[in-house]
Design a protein around this motif. Structure first.
Motif, PDB file in Angstrom:
ATOM      1  N   ALA A  70      72.401  10.598  -8.211  1.00  0.00           N
ATOM      2  CA  ALA A  70      71.842  11.316  -9.366  1.00  0.00           C
ATOM      3  C   ALA A  70      72.843  11.327 -10.523  1.00  0.00           C
ATOM      4  O   ALA A  70      72.460  11.146 -11.689  1.00  0.00           O
ATOM      5  CB  ALA A  70      71.449  12.737  -8.979  1.00  0.00           C
ATOM      6  N   SER A  71      74.115  11.502 -10.213  1.00  0.00           N
ATOM      7  CA  SER A  71      75.148  11.492 -11.257  1.00  0.00           C
ATOM      8  C   SER A  71      75.212  10.130 -11.934  1.00  0.00           C
ATOM      9  O   SER A  71      75.331  10.045 -13.162  1.00  0.00           O
ATOM     10  CB  SER A  71      76.514  11.821 -10.654  1.00  0.00           C
ATOM     11  OG  SER A  71      76.490  13.091 -10.062  1.00  0.00           O
ATOM     12  N   LEU A  73      72.792   8.000 -12.260  1.00  0.00           N
ATOM     13  CA  LEU A  73      71.598   7.793 -13.080  1.00  0.00           C
ATOM     14  C   LEU A  73      71.785   8.342 -14.488  1.00  0.00           C
ATOM     15  O   LEU A  73      71.331   7.731 -15.464  1.00  0.00           O
ATOM     16  CB  LEU A  73      70.371   8.433 -12.433  1.00  0.00           C
ATOM     17  CG  LEU A  73      69.849   7.755 -11.166  1.00  0.00           C
ATOM     18  CD1 LEU A  73      68.669   8.536 -10.598  1.00  0.00           C
ATOM     19  CD2 LEU A  73      69.462   6.321 -11.431  1.00  0.00           C
ATOM     20  N   VAL A  74      72.463   9.464 -14.604  1.00  0.00           N
ATOM     21  CA  VAL A  74      72.728  10.051 -15.924  1.00  0.00           C
ATOM     22  C   VAL A  74      73.542   9.072 -16.773  1.00  0.00           C
ATOM     23  O   VAL A  74      73.230   8.834 -17.943  1.00  0.00           O
ATOM     24  CB  VAL A  74      73.466  11.405 -15.792  1.00  0.00           C
ATOM     25  CG1 VAL A  74      73.916  11.928 -17.145  1.00  0.00           C
ATOM     26  CG2 VAL A  74      72.586  12.420 -15.077  1.00  0.00           C
ATOM     27  N   ILE A  75      74.550   8.474 -16.169  1.00  0.00           N
ATOM     28  CA  ILE A  75      75.412   7.528 -16.885  1.00  0.00           C
ATOM     29  C   ILE A  75      74.638   6.273 -17.279  1.00  0.00           C
ATOM     30  O   ILE A  75      74.756   5.782 -18.404  1.00  0.00           O
ATOM     31  CB  ILE A  75      76.635   7.169 -16.016  1.00  0.00           C
ATOM     32  CG1 ILE A  75      77.502   8.419 -15.816  1.00  0.00           C
ATOM     33  CG2 ILE A  75      77.441   6.028 -16.635  1.00  0.00           C
ATOM     34  CD1 ILE A  75      78.536   8.294 -14.729  1.00  0.00           C
ATOM     35  N   ILE A  77      71.366   5.876 -17.708  1.00  0.00           N
ATOM     36  CA  ILE A  77      70.384   6.206 -18.752  1.00  0.00           C
ATOM     37  C   ILE A  77      71.085   6.389 -20.097  1.00  0.00           C
ATOM     38  O   ILE A  77      70.622   5.897 -21.129  1.00  0.00           O
ATOM     39  CB  ILE A  77      69.553   7.449 -18.364  1.00  0.00           C
ATOM     40  CG1 ILE A  77      68.627   7.106 -17.188  1.00  0.00           C
ATOM     41  CG2 ILE A  77      68.757   7.970 -19.558  1.00  0.00           C
ATOM     42  CD1 ILE A  77      67.970   8.319 -16.542  1.00  0.00           C
ATOM     43  N   ARG A  78      72.210   7.071 -20.088  1.00  0.00           N
ATOM     44  CA  ARG A  78      72.947   7.290 -21.339  1.00  0.00           C
ATOM     45  C   ARG A  78      73.410   5.970 -21.944  1.00  0.00           C
ATOM     46  O   ARG A  78      73.319   5.766 -23.155  1.00  0.00           O
ATOM     47  CB  ARG A  78      74.145   8.224 -21.100  1.00  0.00           C
ATOM     48  CG  ARG A  78      74.942   8.515 -22.335  1.00  0.00           C
ATOM     49  CD  ARG A  78      74.124   9.230 -23.380  1.00  0.00           C
ATOM     50  NE  ARG A  78      74.937   9.483 -24.567  1.00  0.00           N
ATOM     51  CZ  ARG A  78      74.461   9.550 -25.785  1.00  0.00           C
ATOM     52  NH1 ARG A  78      73.170   9.416 -26.007  1.00  0.00           N
ATOM     53  NH2 ARG A  78      75.261   9.782 -26.797  1.00  0.00           N
TER      54      ARG A  78
END
Length: 93
Positions: A70-71, A73-75, A77-78
């Motif tokens: 999940a962590s 995925l944030v990177i 997407i950003r």
């Protein structure tokens, strides 16, 4: 007969294949450019592989694996957002 466990193992392996493919794409692109680069496909494979592996981690009820994916995925997407907002370089005609 395919069981839920067999299907989820397939999903897990698919996610790992997608995630590994990002390194192959990056390596090939860098070799062609003769310098280290990170192509757009790297981030898309990262997102697809990370999302698939997150689904697998949730099914396995593995909080360590799930939080790690999940962590990431944030990177991913950003980075895709930053690339999408970057001014386009126009090629000469």
């Amino acid at each position: 007969m395919m069981t839920a466990n067999t299907i989820w193992l397939g999903i897990g392996f698919l996610g790992q294949l997608l995630f590994t493919s990002r390194f192959l794409v990056q390596w090939i692109a860098s070799e062609r450019a003769r310098r280290s680069i990170v192509p757009l496909a790297f981030w898309w494979f990262s997102l697809a592989g990370g999302a698939t592996l997150l689904a697998y981690a949730i099914w396995r009820r593995d909080p360590v694996f799930a939080i790690g994916q999940a962590s990431g995925l944030v990177i991913y997407i950003r980075n895709l957002m930053l690339i999408g907002r970057a001014p386009r370089l126009e090629k000469p005609a």
